[in-house]
Write a protein that holds these residues in place. Structure first.
Motif, mmCIF file in Angstrom:
data_model
loop_
_atom_site.group_PDB
_atom_site.id
_atom_site.type_symbol
_atom_site.label_atom_id
_atom_site.label_comp_id
_atom_site.label_asym_id
_atom_site.label_seq_id
_atom_site.Cartn_x
_atom_site.Cartn_y
_atom_site.Cartn_z
ATOM 1 N N MET A 18 0.440 2.493 14.331
ATOM 2 C CA MET A 18 0.411 3.276 13.333
ATOM 3 C C MET A 18 0.408 2.400 11.717
ATOM 4 O O MET A 18 -0.388 2.468 10.824
ATOM 5 N N ALA A 19 1.600 1.549 11.847
ATOM 6 C CA ALA A 19 1.419 0.654 10.869
ATOM 7 C C ALA A 19 0.426 -0.266 10.574
ATOM 8 O O ALA A 19 0.153 -0.514 9.339
ATOM 9 N N TRP A 20 -0.307 -0.467 11.473
ATOM 10 C CA TRP A 20 -1.444 -1.718 11.316
ATOM 11 C C TRP A 20 -2.575 -0.716 10.623
ATOM 12 O O TRP A 20 -3.413 -1.278 9.883
ATOM 13 N N LEU A 21 -2.708 0.497 11.272
ATOM 14 C CA LEU A 21 -3.859 1.514 10.546
ATOM 15 C C LEU A 21 -3.648 1.511 8.912
ATOM 16 O O LEU A 21 -4.474 1.520 8.114
ATOM 17 N N VAL A 22 -2.169 1.957 8.772
ATOM 18 C CA VAL A 22 -1.799 2.244 7.288
ATOM 19 C C VAL A 22 -2.139 1.067 6.642
ATOM 20 O O VAL A 22 -2.326 1.015 5.292
ATOM 21 N N LEU A 23 -2.012 -0.285 6.978
ATOM 22 C CA LEU A 23 -2.126 -1.587 6.497
ATOM 23 C C LEU A 23 -3.502 -1.594 6.027
ATOM 24 O O LEU A 23 -3.837 -2.116 4.888
ATOM 25 N N PHE A 24 -4.416 -1.374 7.085
ATOM 26 C CA PHE A 24 -5.809 -1.554 6.599
ATOM 27 C C PHE A 24 -6.362 -0.534 5.817
ATOM 28 O O PHE A 24 -7.193 -1.051 5.044
ATOM 29 N N VAL A 25 -5.956 0.674 5.761
ATOM 30 C CA VAL A 25 -6.070 1.639 4.652
ATOM 31 C C VAL A 25 -5.572 1.149 3.425
ATOM 32 O O VAL A 25 -6.397 1.212 2.344
ATOM 33 N N SER A 26 -4.606 0.760 3.340
ATOM 34 C CA SER A 26 -3.877 0.321 2.108
ATOM 35 C C SER A 26 -4.756 -0.825 1.445
ATOM 36 O O SER A 26 -4.828 -1.034 0.453
ATOM 37 N N ALA A 27 -5.422 -1.785 2.557
ATOM 38 C CA ALA A 27 -6.124 -2.995 1.954
ATOM 39 C C ALA A 27 -7.494 -2.431 1.361
ATOM 40 O O ALA A 27 -7.983 -3.181 0.388
ATOM 41 N N ALA A 28 -7.901 -1.429 2.180
ATOM 42 C CA ALA A 28 -9.324 -0.979 1.708
ATOM 43 C C ALA A 28 -8.869 -0.182 0.254
ATOM 44 O O ALA A 28 -9.804 -0.475 -0.713
ATOM 45 N N LEU A 29 -7.877 0.405 0.116
ATOM 46 C CA LEU A 29 -7.647 0.972 -1.284
ATOM 47 C C LEU A 29 -7.325 -0.155 -2.417
ATOM 48 O O LEU A 29 -7.758 0.110 -3.524
ATOM 49 N N GLU A 30 -6.988 -1.136 -1.859
ATOM 50 C CA GLU A 30 -6.625 -2.543 -2.737
ATOM 51 C C GLU A 30 -8.195 -2.741 -3.387
ATOM 52 O O GLU A 30 -8.388 -3.023 -4.482
ATOM 53 N N THR A 31 -9.049 -2.880 -2.625
ATOM 54 C CA THR A 31 -10.653 -3.040 -2.933
ATOM 55 C C THR A 31 -11.083 -1.896 -3.946
ATOM 56 O O THR A 31 -11.656 -2.374 -4.975
ATOM 57 N N VAL A 32 -10.695 -0.826 -3.723
ATOM 58 C CA VAL A 32 -10.815 0.253 -4.465
ATOM 59 C C VAL A 32 -10.334 0.053 -6.222
ATOM 60 O O VAL A 32 -10.908 0.235 -6.925
ATOM 61 N N TRP A 33 -9.027 -0.011 -5.981
ATOM 62 C CA TRP A 33 -8.353 -0.196 -7.105
ATOM 63 C C TRP A 33 -8.723 -1.526 -7.945
ATOM 64 O O TRP A 33 -8.873 -1.533 -9.241
ATOM 65 N N VAL B 147 -1.198 4.797 -4.484
ATOM 66 C CA VAL B 147 -1.073 5.095 -2.953
ATOM 67 C C VAL B 147 -1.116 3.776 -2.169
ATOM 68 O O VAL B 147 -0.472 3.646 -1.043
ATOM 69 N N SER B 148 -2.042 2.866 -2.592
ATOM 70 C CA SER B 148 -1.998 1.606 -1.770
ATOM 71 C C SER B 148 -0.684 0.903 -1.834
ATOM 72 O O SER B 148 -0.407 0.357 -0.559
ATOM 73 N N LEU B 149 0.124 0.756 -2.818
ATOM 74 C CA LEU B 149 1.471 0.038 -2.842
ATOM 75 C C LEU B 149 2.446 1.058 -2.025
ATOM 76 O O LEU B 149 3.346 0.611 -1.632
ATOM 77 N N VAL B 150 2.354 2.389 -2.141
ATOM 78 C CA VAL B 150 3.373 3.097 -1.379
ATOM 79 C C VAL B 150 3.076 2.984 0.085
ATOM 80 O O VAL B 150 3.960 2.870 0.641
ATOM 81 N N ALA B 151 1.814 2.985 0.545
ATOM 82 C CA ALA B 151 1.374 2.829 2.035
ATOM 83 C C ALA B 151 1.795 1.347 2.250
ATOM 84 O O ALA B 151 2.542 1.150 3.289
ATOM 85 N N PHE B 152 1.611 0.307 1.409
ATOM 86 C CA PHE B 152 2.167 -1.155 1.847
ATOM 87 C C PHE B 152 3.657 -1.116 2.024
ATOM 88 O O PHE B 152 4.031 -1.705 2.705
ATOM 89 N N GLY B 153 4.357 -0.118 1.039
ATOM 90 C CA GLY B 153 5.641 -0.356 1.177
ATOM 91 C C GLY B 153 6.136 0.240 2.392
ATOM 92 O O GLY B 153 6.906 -0.110 3.241
ATOM 93 N N TYR B 154 5.461 1.392 3.188
ATOM 94 C CA TYR B 154 5.768 1.673 4.523
ATOM 95 C C TYR B 154 5.476 0.819 5.482
ATOM 96 O O TYR B 154 6.163 0.567 6.488
ATOM 97 N N VAL B 155 4.160 -0.074 5.241
ATOM 98 C CA VAL B 155 3.961 -0.916 6.353
ATOM 99 C C VAL B 155 4.991 -2.244 6.338
ATOM 100 O O VAL B 155 5.494 -2.542 7.414
ATOM 101 N N LEU B 156 5.777 -2.262 5.322
ATOM 102 C CA LEU B 156 6.839 -3.633 5.351
ATOM 103 C C LEU B 156 7.956 -3.127 6.115
ATOM 104 O O LEU B 156 8.785 -3.745 6.394
ATOM 105 N N GLN B 157 8.055 -1.769 6.531
ATOM 106 C CA GLN B 157 9.392 -1.207 7.230
ATOM 107 C C GLN B 157 8.957 -1.737 8.597
ATOM 108 O O GLN B 157 9.840 -1.503 9.468
#
Length: 126
Positions: free
Chosen positions: A1-16, A41-51
């Motif tokens: 799940m964390a890897w999926l969230v990481l890739f979604v967060s990276a895609a949001l990095e592209t958007v922002w 949203v990208s940074l909150v998701a990335f914070g989750y990933v770092l756990q």
């Protein structure tokens, strides 16, 4: 799940990142609002990933994926030229991201108990 969230967060990095460029110094309301929402949203998701994923791996994957997607978006919209070398280097970034995903993380050694020495014990001399 964390890897999926990481890739979604990276895609949001592209958007922002794209919205930041389109905001013209935060003077255009639509891109400015899109930037503000997606960066949070990208940074909150990335914070989750770092756990769940070590920061060294997660950050490299996050920035590499975001950079590759941003360049691809630029090419798709005509803002960046499509060249063989650009595609080759993007493939290199993607290959490195996949490699980091495939290489298992080494388990972290537990921290020593407070008050204990981490120096090797010497055997007493007779």
């Amino acid at each position: 799940m964390a890897w999926l969230v990481l890739f979604v967060s990276a895609a949001l990095e592209t958007v922002w990142a794209t919205a930041l460029g389109a905001s013209d110094g935060f003077t255009v309301p639509g891109p400015t609002a899109l930037f503000a929402v997606t960066i949070v949203v990208s940074l909150v998701a990335f914070g989750y990933v770092l756990q769940h994923i070590p920061i060294s791996t997660a950050y490299a994957v996050w920035t590499g994926t975001g950079a590759a997607l941003t360049v691809l978006w630029g090419m798709a919209t005509g803002a960046e030229p499509v060249t063989f070398l650009r595609l080759l280097f993007i493939a290199g970034i993607v290959g490195c991201v996949v490699g980091l995903k495939l290489v298992p993380a080494r388990p972290v050694a537990p921290a020593p108990e407070p008050g204990t020495s981490t120096a090797p014990q010497q055997s007493p001399r007779a």
